[in-house]
Design a protein around this motif. Structure first.
Motif: not given
Length: 385
Positions: A249-275
């Protein structure tokens, strides 16, 4: 991963991570599932044993093996956690249980111990029985004495590596309690039914013991009462499973954090959305809580604490339930790609779901906690989350 590691343990972490990164990259997991390259599990485990995995619990007489830190339970948990991150196939629990239970036997005089240490033999821990029996108090498999022999009768289910193993470490009723008996897989009366389950990277088997005769010296004592050896084995196997789940679970969570910083939507990383920020924060907190409860259990077992039984069940209950929630949340936040066969999220979900069901479910461990705390059965519906 625990915060404080000795220099020897840091070396263990570095070598284990380097080995798995080189020999078992994510792309290799598909080959293991398909067995496309004729993956040789026995050869794989022998390579792992060459790194010292199988010898962590070796007695002091084994100069070439042993714990790097003097705390073998902690060292084995470290290896198991790193293996869990890579979803590595591993015979570590069964071999660790066998070596520990064999005690101070001399490898030169004991071919079984020598083979398990060098990886040429694989040991499997046969604990669980039909109807989800994992607690030693309910074990029905028996070993009766006949002259200088023990005769075993009973059934074991969901035994990891049963079809590949050379020897089984069988938990059974013997004399006035529960002990561990070493049974060669090719002994007359041993019948193994190989099966595959939800986890596509591991194989399990059901074992039928029909008047299997072994020598009385097959009863493992390790210099302690048989019931103590059996309890220690169950707790050790559970701790290694917990560490593996935490690593996954720690590794998969790390993959998610990387994805949230690199995957963009509406011009910004998805990790920047409050939800998503709130959900990622929840998942991160759950992962850290899993680490804490698992580490507490490992430390208690390592120190043979009076609270070891309680802490192991607390960790098994919490990690078993929460790990599935973590992987499900991560899968959803990966979006559509997370639901595909090509993404590894489902492999992690398969691993943690399988681990949840083995060695006692969270529900069973919560009931066990209630018994340990002398809680009345009338409040058995308590939620220990």
């Amino acid at each position: 991963m625990r915060f404080e590691l000795s220099e020897e343990q840091r070396f263990l972490v570095d070598t284990t991570q380097s080995f798995l990164a080189k020999e078992l990259p994510p792309t290799a997991l598909r080959a293991w599932m398909r067995n496309a390259a004729g993956q040789d599990y026995r050869q794989w485990w022998r390579t792992c044993a060459g790194l010292g995995w199988s010898g962590i619990f070796a007695p002091e007489s084994c100069d070439d093996y042993g714990s790097v830190s003097g705390a073998p339970v902690v060292d084995a948990a470290i290896v198991s956690e790193i293996a869990g991150r890579a979803l590595a196939p591993s015979a570590l629990p069964g071999c660790s249980v066998a070596v520990r239970a064999l005690g101070d036997a001399a490898p030169d005089a004991d071919p079984t111990l020598r083979g398990v240490l060098d990886g040429s033999r694989i040991a499997a821990f046969a604990l669980e029985e039909p109807a989800g029996i994992w607690n030693l108090d309910a074990i029905a498999t028996s070993a009766r004495r006949e002259g200088d022999d023990l005769v075993l009768t009973g059934s074991k289910v969901n035994v990891p590596d049963a079809a590949t193993a050379d020897v089984l470490v069988v938990a059974c009723q013997v004399d006035d309690g529960v002990g561990l008996v070493l049974v060669p897989i090719d002994a007359a009366g041993v019948d193994v039914t190989q099966k595959r389950g939800l986890d596509l990277l591991r194989e399990f088997g059901d074992v039928r013991l029909d008047n299997v005769r072994v020598g009385a010296d097959a009863l493992l004592s390790a210099g302690a009462p048989s019931s103590k050896v059996a309890e220690d084995a169950r707790r050790l196997a559970t701790c290694l499973q917990l560490a593996e789940t935490v690593g996954a679970v720690d590794h998969l969570c790390g993959l998610l954090l990387d994805y949230a910083h690199t995957r963009h939507a509406f011009g910004r990383p998805i990790g920047g959305f409050q939800a998503l920020k709130h959900r990622i924060a929840d998942v991160t907190l759950w992962v850290e809580s899993c680490k804490g409860t698992a580490d507490a259990a490992v430390d208690a077992v390592s120190e043979d604490s009076d609270e070891a039984e309680l802490l192991v069940s607390v960790a098994k209950s919490y990690v078993g339930d929460r790990s599935i929630r973590i992987v499900q949340e991560c899968t959803q936040m990966f979006g559509g790609i997370g639901l595909t066969w090509e993404h590894d999220a489902h492999l992690y979900l398969r691993r943690v779901t399988t681990n949840r069901a083995l060695l006692g479910t969270p529900e069973q461990h919560r009931a066990h906690i209630a018994r340990l705390l002398h809680v009345s059965d009338g409040v058995g519906a308590w939620d220990f989350h």
